[in-house]
Scaffold this motif. Structure first.
Motif, PDB file in Angstrom:
ATOM      1  N   GLY A 268       0.799  -1.215   0.000  1.00 23.13           N
ATOM      2  CA  GLY A 268       0.000   0.000   0.000  1.00 23.13           C
ATOM      3  C   GLY A 268       0.831   1.264   0.000  1.00 23.13           C
ATOM      4  N   HIS A 269       2.165   1.139  -0.221  1.00 22.89           N
ATOM      5  CA  HIS A 269       3.077   2.284  -0.201  1.00 22.89           C
ATOM      6  C   HIS A 269       3.399   2.717  -1.630  1.00 22.89           C
ATOM      7  CE1 HIS A 269       3.269   1.124   3.842  1.00 22.89           C
ATOM      8  NE2 HIS A 269       4.539   0.773   3.970  1.00 22.89           N
ATOM      9  N   VAL A 270       3.521   4.015  -1.838  1.00 27.58           N
ATOM     10  CA  VAL A 270       4.073   4.514  -3.082  1.00 27.58           C
ATOM     11  C   VAL A 270       5.566   4.188  -3.105  1.00 27.58           C
ATOM     12  CG1 VAL A 270       4.583   6.799  -2.131  1.00 27.58           C
ATOM     13  CG2 VAL A 270       4.273   6.541  -4.599  1.00 27.58           C
ATOM     14  N   ALA A 271       6.142   4.054  -4.307  1.00 23.74           N
ATOM     15  CA  ALA A 271       7.570   3.758  -4.429  1.00 23.74           C
ATOM     16  C   ALA A 271       8.234   4.783  -5.334  1.00 23.74           C
ATOM     17  CB  ALA A 271       7.783   2.357  -4.996  1.00 23.74           C
ATOM     18  N   PHE A 272       9.451   5.156  -4.967  1.00 21.49           N
ATOM     19  CA  PHE A 272      10.284   5.964  -5.853  1.00 21.49           C
ATOM     20  C   PHE A 272      11.446   5.091  -6.307  1.00 21.49           C
ATOM     21  CE2 PHE A 272      13.908   8.869  -6.657  1.00 21.49           C
ATOM     22  CZ  PHE A 272      13.377   9.469  -7.792  1.00 21.49           C
ATOM     23  N   SER A 273      11.502   4.814  -7.613  1.00 21.74           N
ATOM     24  CA  SER A 273      12.515   3.944  -8.198  1.00 21.74           C
ATOM     25  C   SER A 273      13.593   4.816  -8.839  1.00 21.74           C
ATOM     26  CB  SER A 273      11.866   3.030  -9.249  1.00 21.74           C
ATOM     27  OG  SER A 273      12.780   2.072  -9.735  1.00 21.74           O
ATOM     28  N   LEU A 274      14.806   4.742  -8.311  1.00 23.17           N
ATOM     29  CA  LEU A 274      15.891   5.629  -8.729  1.00 23.17           C
ATOM     30  C   LEU A 274      16.484   5.195 -10.067  1.00 23.17           C
ATOM     31  CD1 LEU A 274      17.730   8.035  -7.776  1.00 23.17           C
ATOM     32  CD2 LEU A 274      19.328   6.272  -6.975  1.00 23.17           C
ATOM     33  N   ASP A 275      16.709   6.164 -10.931  1.00 26.38           N
ATOM     34  CA  ASP A 275      17.374   5.928 -12.221  1.00 26.38           C
ATOM     35  C   ASP A 275      18.795   6.468 -12.112  1.00 26.38           C
ATOM     36  OD1 ASP A 275      17.969   5.365 -14.830  1.00 26.38           O
ATOM     37  OD2 ASP A 275      16.669   6.898 -15.702  1.00 26.38           O
ATOM     38  N   TYR A 276      19.682   5.686 -11.497  1.00 24.56           N
ATOM     39  CA  TYR A 276      21.052   6.152 -11.295  1.00 24.56           C
ATOM     40  C   TYR A 276      21.882   5.934 -12.554  1.00 24.56           C
ATOM     41  CZ  TYR A 276      21.829   1.165 -10.173  1.00 24.56           C
ATOM     42  OH  TYR A 276      21.885  -0.210 -10.195  1.00 24.56           O
ATOM     43  N   ARG A 277      22.999   6.632 -12.631  1.00 31.15           N
ATOM     44  CA  ARG A 277      23.866   6.552 -13.808  1.00 31.15           C
ATOM     45  C   ARG A 277      24.567   5.204 -13.873  1.00 31.15           C
ATOM     46  NH1 ARG A 277      27.349  11.739 -12.556  1.00 31.15           N
ATOM     47  NH2 ARG A 277      26.772  11.056 -10.436  1.00 31.15           N
ATOM     48  N   LEU A 278      24.733   4.695 -15.114  1.00 34.96           N
ATOM     49  CA  LEU A 278      25.271   3.362 -15.341  1.00 34.96           C
ATOM     50  C   LEU A 278      26.655   3.403 -15.980  1.00 34.96           C
ATOM     51  CD1 LEU A 278      22.115   1.573 -16.826  1.00 34.96           C
ATOM     52  CD2 LEU A 278      22.951   1.461 -14.470  1.00 34.96           C
ATOM     53  N   ALA A 279      27.437   2.371 -15.689  1.00 35.22           N
ATOM     54  CA  ALA A 279      28.696   2.113 -16.395  1.00 35.22           C
ATOM     55  C   ALA A 279      28.348   1.474 -17.752  1.00 35.22           C
ATOM     56  CB  ALA A 279      29.568   1.181 -15.573  1.00 35.22           C
ATOM     57  N   PRO A 280      29.252   1.478 -18.724  1.00 32.56           N
ATOM     58  CA  PRO A 280      30.635   1.970 -18.618  1.00 32.56           C
ATOM     59  C   PRO A 280      30.799   3.478 -18.804  1.00 32.56           C
ATOM     60  CG  PRO A 280      30.271   0.964 -20.757  1.00 32.56           C
ATOM     61  CD  PRO A 280      29.011   0.739 -19.968  1.00 32.56           C
ATOM     62  N   LYS A 281      29.720   4.187 -19.166  1.00 32.86           N
ATOM     63  CA  LYS A 281      29.838   5.629 -19.365  1.00 32.86           C
ATOM     64  C   LYS A 281      30.124   6.347 -18.061  1.00 32.86           C
ATOM     65  CE  LYS A 281      27.445   9.647 -21.281  1.00 32.86           C
ATOM     66  NZ  LYS A 281      26.205  10.140 -21.954  1.00 32.86           N
ATOM     67  N   HIS A 282      29.456   5.938 -17.001  1.00 33.71           N
ATOM     68  CA  HIS A 282      29.597   6.609 -15.708  1.00 33.71           C
ATOM     69  C   HIS A 282      30.249   5.646 -14.721  1.00 33.71           C
ATOM     70  CE1 HIS A 282      27.114   9.892 -17.159  1.00 33.71           C
ATOM     71  NE2 HIS A 282      26.245   8.994 -17.583  1.00 33.71           N
ATOM     72  N   ARG A 283      31.387   6.069 -14.180  1.00 36.71           N
ATOM     73  CA  ARG A 283      32.185   5.193 -13.334  1.00 36.71           C
ATOM     74  C   ARG A 283      31.974   5.483 -11.849  1.00 36.71           C
ATOM     75  NH1 ARG A 283      36.345   2.329 -15.886  1.00 36.71           N
ATOM     76  NH2 ARG A 283      35.778   2.010 -18.071  1.00 36.71           N
ATOM     77  N   PHE A 284      32.452   4.561 -11.038  1.00 33.82           N
ATOM     78  CA  PHE A 284      32.444   4.673  -9.591  1.00 33.82           C
ATOM     79  C   PHE A 284      32.978   6.032  -9.149  1.00 33.82           C
ATOM     80  CE2 PHE A 284      35.142   4.192  -5.767  1.00 33.82           C
ATOM     81  CZ  PHE A 284      34.214   3.740  -4.853  1.00 33.82           C
ATOM     82  N   PRO A 285      32.337   6.716  -8.192  1.00 28.52           N
ATOM     83  CA  PRO A 285      31.164   6.305  -7.409  1.00 28.52           C
ATOM     84  C   PRO A 285      29.862   6.964  -7.866  1.00 28.52           C
ATOM     85  CG  PRO A 285      32.275   8.076  -6.255  1.00 28.52           C
ATOM     86  CD  PRO A 285      33.015   7.889  -7.577  1.00 28.52           C
ATOM     87  N   ALA A 286      29.667   7.132  -9.182  1.00 28.20           N
ATOM     88  CA  ALA A 286      28.508   7.879  -9.691  1.00 28.20           C
ATOM     89  C   ALA A 286      27.189   7.329  -9.156  1.00 28.20           C
ATOM     90  CB  ALA A 286      28.508   7.857 -11.217  1.00 28.20           C
ATOM     91  N   ALA A 287      27.007   6.005  -9.208  1.00 33.28           N
ATOM     92  CA  ALA A 287      25.740   5.417  -8.774  1.00 33.28           C
ATOM     93  C   ALA A 287      25.514   5.632  -7.279  1.00 33.28           C
ATOM     94  CB  ALA A 287      25.709   3.923  -9.100  1.00 33.28           C
ATOM     95  N   GLY A 288      26.576   5.504  -6.489  1.00 29.41           N
ATOM     96  CA  GLY A 288      26.456   5.745  -5.061  1.00 29.41           C
ATOM     97  C   GLY A 288      26.117   7.196  -4.745  1.00 29.41           C
ATOM     98  N   ASP A 289      26.734   8.117  -5.484  1.00 27.24           N
ATOM     99  CA  ASP A 289      26.417   9.536  -5.292  1.00 27.24           C
ATOM    100  C   ASP A 289      24.965   9.820  -5.649  1.00 27.24           C
ATOM    101  OD1 ASP A 289      29.047   9.920  -4.531  1.00 27.24           O
ATOM    102  OD2 ASP A 289      29.675  10.800  -6.446  1.00 27.24           O
ATOM    103  N   ASP A 290      24.480   9.208  -6.732  1.00 30.29           N
ATOM    104  CA  ASP A 290      23.086   9.400  -7.133  1.00 30.29           C
ATOM    105  C   ASP A 290      22.128   8.853  -6.074  1.00 30.29           C
ATOM    106  OD1 ASP A 290      24.035  10.485  -9.463  1.00 30.29           O
ATOM    107  OD2 ASP A 290      23.497   8.793 -10.740  1.00 30.29           O
ATOM    108  N   THR A 291      22.509   7.732  -5.452  1.00 33.36           N
ATOM    109  CA  THR A 291      21.660   7.124  -4.422  1.00 33.36           C
ATOM    110  C   THR A 291      21.528   8.044  -3.211  1.00 33.36           C
ATOM    111  OG1 THR A 291      22.280   4.893  -5.126  1.00 33.36           O
ATOM    112  CG2 THR A 291      21.413   5.134  -2.899  1.00 33.36           C
ATOM    113  N   ALA A 292      22.639   8.594  -2.751  1.00 32.54           N
ATOM    114  CA  ALA A 292      22.593   9.522  -1.621  1.00 32.54           C
ATOM    115  C   ALA A 292      21.809  10.771  -1.980  1.00 32.54           C
ATOM    116  CB  ALA A 292      24.016   9.886  -1.188  1.00 32.54           C
ATOM    117  N   ARG A 293      21.980  11.263  -3.206  1.00 37.18           N
ATOM    118  CA  ARG A 293      21.257  12.458  -3.643  1.00 37.18           C
ATOM    119  C   ARG A 293      19.755  12.198  -3.686  1.00 37.18           C
ATOM    120  NH1 ARG A 293      23.494  12.859  -8.309  1.00 37.18           N
ATOM    121  NH2 ARG A 293      25.319  13.923  -7.474  1.00 37.18           N
TER     122      ARG A 293
END
Length: 300
Positions: free
Chosen positions: A104-129
């Motif tokens: 019964g909860h709404v969900a927010f599904s994150l579209d974080y940046r992907l490799a190989p174009k975007h490297r570590f720690p891009a996805a982690g930074d997007d998650t915190a943001r």
């Protein structure tokens, strides 16, 4: 228990960055077909520019889930998996919608940046943001449940550690499906050496995908091998993994790490199931049962 059927694709075939980039739409479409979206699901695309970067993703309301005042709303913050290199909120919309409908909860599904174009720690930074953005919107941390699969489990742990370092409040709970915890894939390789064969992915392929993201970052980097400081505010956690999957020892390791840090953690190992079997209700009935149990955990 029913033995999970091998989907009509093999992630081990995506060997090079060029092949991966070219084949990503085909793989994603195959996953869409194998993980259908329940009728009545509603979505809303999010693109929000912030001073520290962009938040991208989608809101998902499962069938029958209505909108509520933000201050009263419990929200699932979903972090999709697939080795930091494939998938997106669309491929996981079916799973996220089923979680939304059953909780019964709404969900927010994150579209974080992907490799190989975007490297570590891009996805982690997007998650915190994305987590900070939810807090800025008025969602209270005690009303946020972080959920994720595979690499999304690794992102969830990185988020908890980042919350500790930045003195952010932790979410209320976590639900993790087949989480990645060991960035060396040593645990997974050891399981394969003992004769286990996951129907979805091999340890070698998983490590290869992760290398596309990490770009040579050392495995002992604190955002790769994540450790949590002992604390009384860590979220209650449910971890589900398949008994046949190559990363089930990651789930055991993560479960032990959470308990050592003072968190309450429950581990479920589902016999005969492969990696992130919860995504595939058409292939194994245990998928529905596992999602139902995850929803019960969230609701209680």
């Amino acid at each position: 228990m029913t033995r999970v059927v091998n989907p009509a694709f093999s992630l081990t075939a995506l060997g090079t960055p060029a092949i991966l980039t070219a084949m990503r739409p085909v793989v994603n479409q195959t996953l869409n077909l194998a993980s259908p979206v329940p009728t009545g699901t509603r979505t809303e695309t999010v693109r929000r520019r912030r001073a520290d970067g962009e938040v991208r993703g989608e809101w998902v309301w499962g069938p029958g889930v209505g909108q509520q005042r933000i201050a009263d709303t419990r929200v699932i913050y979903y972090l999709h998996g697939s080795g930091y290199v494939i998938c997106n909120p669309r491929t996981h919309r079916g799973l996220v919608s089923r979680l939304s409908r059953r909780t019964g909860h709404v969900a927010f599904s994150l579209d974080y940046r992907l490799a190989p174009k975007h490297r570590f720690p891009a996805a982690g930074d997007d998650t915190a943001r994305g987590y900070e953005w939810l807090l800025d919107q008025g969602y209270r941390p005690e009303n946020i449940v972080v959920a994720g699969d595979s690499a999304g489990g690794h992102l969830a742990m990185d988020l908890l550690a980042d919350n500790q370092s930045k003195s952010r409040p932790q979410p209320r709970a976590m639900v993790l499906f087949s989480p990645l915890m060991d960035p060396t894939f040593g645990l997974a390789m050891a399981r394969e050496a003992r004769g286990l064969r996951d129907p979805i992915i091999t340890a070698k392929a998983g490590r290869h995908f992760l290398d596309m993201y990490t770009g040579g970052a050392p495995a002992n980097h604190p955002r790769m091998t994540v450790s949590l400081k002992p604390s009384g505010d860590l979220p209650r956690t449910l971890i589900q993994a398949g008994g046949r999957e190559v990363m089930s020892d990651d789930a055991r390791f993560l479960h032990a790490a959470l308990i050592a840090a003072g968190a309450s953690s429950e581990l479920q190992l589902w016999p005969d199931q492969g990696h992130v079997f919860q995504m595939f209700p058409l292939l194994t009935p245990e998928s529905r049962q596992a999602v139902q149990q995850a929803a019960r955990f969230v609701c209680r």
